[in-house]
Design a protein around this motif. Structure first.
Motif, mmCIF file in Angstrom:
data_model
loop_
_atom_site.group_PDB
_atom_site.id
_atom_site.type_symbol
_atom_site.label_atom_id
_atom_site.label_comp_id
_atom_site.label_asym_id
_atom_site.label_seq_id
_atom_site.Cartn_x
_atom_site.Cartn_y
_atom_site.Cartn_z
ATOM 1 N N ALA A 27 -36.290 -5.319 -57.140
ATOM 2 C CA ALA A 27 -36.824 -4.351 -58.096
ATOM 3 C C ALA A 27 -36.652 -2.686 -57.463
ATOM 4 O O ALA A 27 -36.322 -1.957 -58.242
ATOM 5 C CB ALA A 27 -38.116 -4.595 -58.499
ATOM 6 N N ALA A 28 -36.981 -2.831 -56.339
ATOM 7 C CA ALA A 28 -37.013 -1.372 -55.678
ATOM 8 C C ALA A 28 -35.878 -0.814 -55.507
ATOM 9 O O ALA A 28 -35.137 0.285 -55.835
ATOM 10 C CB ALA A 28 -37.467 -1.468 -54.277
ATOM 11 N N CYS A 29 -34.633 -1.916 -55.234
ATOM 12 C CA CYS A 29 -33.307 -1.340 -55.191
ATOM 13 C C CYS A 29 -32.747 -1.107 -56.603
ATOM 14 O O CYS A 29 -31.876 -0.227 -56.765
ATOM 15 C CB CYS A 29 -32.255 -2.555 -54.533
ATOM 16 S SG CYS A 29 -32.422 -2.714 -52.883
ATOM 17 N N TYR A 30 -33.160 -1.865 -57.592
ATOM 18 C CA TYR A 30 -32.741 -1.418 -58.877
ATOM 19 C C TYR A 30 -33.235 -0.133 -59.427
ATOM 20 O O TYR A 30 -32.350 0.603 -60.007
ATOM 21 C CB TYR A 30 -33.091 -2.703 -59.719
ATOM 22 C CG TYR A 30 -32.892 -2.186 -61.315
ATOM 23 C CD1 TYR A 30 -31.296 -2.754 -61.885
ATOM 24 C CD2 TYR A 30 -33.734 -1.763 -62.226
ATOM 25 C CE1 TYR A 30 -31.229 -2.216 -62.998
ATOM 26 C CE2 TYR A 30 -33.219 -1.534 -63.618
ATOM 27 C CZ TYR A 30 -32.041 -1.899 -63.862
ATOM 28 O OH TYR A 30 -31.663 -1.252 -65.295
ATOM 29 N N ILE A 31 -34.450 0.017 -59.225
ATOM 30 C CA ILE A 31 -35.100 1.207 -59.447
ATOM 31 C C ILE A 31 -34.347 2.581 -58.868
ATOM 32 O O ILE A 31 -34.174 3.471 -59.400
ATOM 33 C CB ILE A 31 -36.336 1.255 -59.434
ATOM 34 C CG1 ILE A 31 -37.162 0.186 -60.115
ATOM 35 C CG2 ILE A 31 -37.280 2.660 -59.501
ATOM 36 C CD1 ILE A 31 -38.682 0.021 -60.089
ATOM 37 N N THR A 32 -34.025 2.308 -57.512
ATOM 38 C CA THR A 32 -33.369 3.290 -56.681
ATOM 39 C C THR A 32 -32.012 3.501 -57.190
ATOM 40 O O THR A 32 -31.716 4.624 -57.479
ATOM 41 C CB THR A 32 -33.282 3.012 -55.384
ATOM 42 O OG1 THR A 32 -34.485 2.680 -54.645
ATOM 43 C CG2 THR A 32 -32.500 4.084 -54.495
ATOM 44 N N GLY A 33 -31.455 2.468 -57.751
ATOM 45 C CA GLY A 33 -29.945 2.811 -58.586
ATOM 46 C C GLY A 33 -30.098 3.458 -59.781
ATOM 47 O O GLY A 33 -29.277 4.463 -60.174
ATOM 48 N N ALA B 276 -30.769 7.022 -59.124
ATOM 49 C CA ALA B 276 -29.782 7.859 -58.570
ATOM 50 C C ALA B 276 -28.846 8.130 -60.197
ATOM 51 O O ALA B 276 -28.122 9.254 -59.831
ATOM 52 C CB ALA B 276 -29.019 6.938 -57.596
ATOM 53 N N VAL B 277 -28.555 7.188 -60.998
ATOM 54 C CA VAL B 277 -27.839 7.668 -62.024
ATOM 55 C C VAL B 277 -28.385 8.686 -62.808
ATOM 56 O O VAL B 277 -27.590 9.473 -63.314
ATOM 57 C CB VAL B 277 -27.457 5.990 -62.829
ATOM 58 C CG1 VAL B 277 -27.036 6.203 -64.063
ATOM 59 C CG2 VAL B 277 -26.599 5.163 -61.933
ATOM 60 N N ASP B 278 -29.588 8.406 -63.054
ATOM 61 C CA ASP B 278 -30.213 9.533 -63.764
ATOM 62 C C ASP B 278 -30.221 10.868 -63.170
ATOM 63 O O ASP B 278 -29.984 11.810 -63.905
ATOM 64 C CB ASP B 278 -31.745 9.042 -64.363
ATOM 65 C CG ASP B 278 -31.794 8.011 -65.213
ATOM 66 O OD1 ASP B 278 -30.750 7.620 -65.848
ATOM 67 O OD2 ASP B 278 -32.934 7.210 -65.091
ATOM 68 N N SER B 279 -30.594 10.803 -61.923
ATOM 69 C CA SER B 279 -30.646 12.281 -61.334
ATOM 70 C C SER B 279 -29.394 13.013 -61.020
ATOM 71 O O SER B 279 -29.294 14.167 -61.169
ATOM 72 C CB SER B 279 -31.285 12.023 -59.774
ATOM 73 O OG SER B 279 -30.619 11.246 -58.911
ATOM 74 N N THR B 280 -28.344 12.154 -61.014
ATOM 75 C CA THR B 280 -26.890 12.864 -60.804
ATOM 76 C C THR B 280 -26.244 12.884 -62.027
ATOM 77 O O THR B 280 -24.954 13.489 -62.305
ATOM 78 C CB THR B 280 -26.036 12.002 -59.775
ATOM 79 O OG1 THR B 280 -26.017 10.477 -60.457
ATOM 80 C CG2 THR B 280 -26.650 11.646 -58.435
ATOM 81 N N ALA C 194 -18.699 5.034 -63.812
ATOM 82 C CA ALA C 194 -19.503 5.317 -62.383
ATOM 83 C C ALA C 194 -20.882 4.948 -62.436
ATOM 84 O O ALA C 194 -21.308 4.416 -61.345
ATOM 85 C CB ALA C 194 -19.317 6.859 -62.174
ATOM 86 N N ALA C 195 -21.791 5.134 -63.626
ATOM 87 C CA ALA C 195 -23.096 4.607 -63.731
ATOM 88 C C ALA C 195 -23.074 3.134 -63.561
ATOM 89 O O ALA C 195 -23.827 2.753 -62.782
ATOM 90 C CB ALA C 195 -23.516 4.978 -65.080
ATOM 91 N N ASN C 196 -22.321 2.627 -64.100
ATOM 92 C CA ASN C 196 -22.255 0.923 -64.028
ATOM 93 C C ASN C 196 -22.129 0.685 -62.559
ATOM 94 O O ASN C 196 -22.622 -0.468 -62.308
ATOM 95 C CB ASN C 196 -21.367 0.339 -65.125
ATOM 96 C CG ASN C 196 -21.745 0.397 -66.468
ATOM 97 O OD1 ASN C 196 -22.799 0.453 -66.819
ATOM 98 N ND2 ASN C 196 -20.648 0.397 -67.496
ATOM 99 N N SER C 197 -21.048 1.198 -62.065
ATOM 100 C CA SER C 197 -20.812 0.916 -60.455
ATOM 101 C C SER C 197 -21.908 1.177 -59.645
ATOM 102 O O SER C 197 -22.254 0.196 -58.769
ATOM 103 C CB SER C 197 -19.591 1.998 -60.160
ATOM 104 O OG SER C 197 -18.527 1.265 -60.797
ATOM 105 N N VAL C 198 -22.648 2.096 -59.775
ATOM 106 C CA VAL C 198 -23.765 2.442 -58.931
ATOM 107 C C VAL C 198 -24.872 1.323 -59.355
ATOM 108 O O VAL C 198 -25.771 0.736 -58.459
ATOM 109 C CB VAL C 198 -24.486 3.779 -59.265
ATOM 110 C CG1 VAL C 198 -25.668 4.139 -58.588
ATOM 111 C CG2 VAL C 198 -23.376 5.010 -58.659
ATOM 112 N N LEU C 199 -25.223 1.070 -60.501
ATOM 113 C CA LEU C 199 -26.197 0.203 -60.828
ATOM 114 C C LEU C 199 -25.925 -1.362 -60.574
ATOM 115 O O LEU C 199 -26.693 -2.048 -59.902
ATOM 116 C CB LEU C 199 -26.423 0.100 -62.422
ATOM 117 C CG LEU C 199 -27.239 1.096 -62.909
ATOM 118 C CD1 LEU C 199 -27.152 0.959 -64.646
ATOM 119 C CD2 LEU C 199 -28.576 1.257 -62.596
ATOM 120 N N VAL C 200 -24.510 -1.801 -60.383
ATOM 121 C CA VAL C 200 -24.188 -2.933 -60.123
ATOM 122 C C VAL C 200 -24.267 -2.990 -58.578
ATOM 123 O O VAL C 200 -24.812 -4.009 -57.889
ATOM 124 C CB VAL C 200 -22.829 -3.419 -60.561
ATOM 125 C CG1 VAL C 200 -22.168 -4.416 -59.912
ATOM 126 C CG2 VAL C 200 -22.677 -3.611 -61.944
ATOM 127 N N GLY C 201 -23.964 -1.887 -57.989
ATOM 128 C CA GLY C 201 -24.182 -1.888 -56.394
ATOM 129 C C GLY C 201 -25.413 -2.057 -56.019
ATOM 130 O O GLY C 201 -25.778 -2.768 -54.988
#
Length: 140
Positions: free
Chosen positions: A90-96, A99-103, A109-116
């Motif tokens: 969950a911490a990794c998901y929230i971090t992703g 990151a998507v929301d702040s950038t 690109a957003a989906n790639s960051v979330l999947v990663g």
């Protein structure tokens, strides 16, 4: 009788033979048992059941009690591990997501960051499980 399912971890298999020297000296069949782990001293017994009982006692002393604290049963340790794994994921998901929301990423690109971030969370959670497995539910 030997309960293979209780002790068969692939390292503790009995080698039960009739000891000819002891049998000749005693005038009756004497059994000798050793273990496949090569850590059990040679044990000569009067009957096959005594030899198998000696092997089971050896296995119990080699496996011993779990390495975790005695006041916390194995089931509770497994539950704590699962909770820690979910929290790490969950911490990794929230971090992703952060990151998507702040950038301001959108689309692929957003989906790639979330999947990663989800994959990184799974990798870290299962890495934690492998790291603490001997403490949670030891096998030897």
């Amino acid at each position: 009788m030997l309960d293979r399912f209780a002790i068969d971890d692939g390292r503790h298999l009995p080698d039960l033979v009739i000891d000819e020297d002891a049998s000749t000296a005693a005038g009756t069949a004497r059994y000798r048992v050793t273990c496949s782990c090569d850590r059990m001293p040679h044990h000569t017994a009067g009957t096959r059941d005594q030899a198998l009982a000696a092997h089971i006692a050896h296995v119990n002393t080699r496996l011993g009690p779990s390495k975790g604290p005695a006041w916390l049963p194995v089931g509770a340790r497994v539950i704590l591990l699962l909770v820690a794994m979910v929290m790490l994921w969950a911490a990794c998901y929230i971090t992703g997501r952060t990151a998507v929301d702040s950038t301001g990423l959108t689309g692929a690109a957003a989906n790639s960051v979330l999947v990663g971030s989800v994959l990184a969370g799974f990798a870290l959670a299962f890495g934690l499980m492998v790291t603490v497995r001997r403490y949670i539910a030891p096998t030897a």
